[in-house]
Motif scaffolding. Sequence first.
Motif: not given
Length: 190
Positions: A27-30, A72-79
């Motif tokens: 999901v994007s920050a926006r 974030y579960s598990p945290p992807p590198p591009t989160a």
Amino acid sequence: MMIANRLLPLSNPLKRTVLSSTSTGIVSARAMSSSSYNLEDMKGRHFLSIDELSNAELRGLLDLSKKLKSTYSPPPPTAPKPLQNHSISMIFQKRSTRTRVSTETGASLLGAHALFLGPSDIQLGVNESLKDTALVLSRFNTHILARVFGHGDVTELASHATVPVINALSDLHHPLQTLADLMVLEERFG
């Protein structure tokens, strides 16, 4: 308002914005913005008790929490890092390994810096008044999280702080745990 009275509306989520996602499903920050979850009115507010929330805000927090958990579960590198350049002072008058680890890890995953202040680092109302503590922490941090013995301490911090204060536990309220418990109830029972 009692939590039991609020459980009924939780099973009927309010209409909300459809979230955009990248090709990897992140999901994007926006998409995680407060407006996507009916949380605009919470910006800059303290969070001292679950009772302070409207039904729409409670629903929004639960929906956002579920989205963050899945992202974030598990945290992807591009989160996304929606709290990039934020600093959270975490007052732990009352120690807790689980709360410290979860809040520090969550802050880091979201891009914030967590500053742990244990009982030997900060003595609320002893060497400096609660007012002075709130003002100093407000100057250097974007948020204050407080796990304290007396609810009066967290309300006094909030009355003087110029940044949002989050109650991580007091003798009267434990709003973050209440949100987590409600999430588990919805995950298990719908």
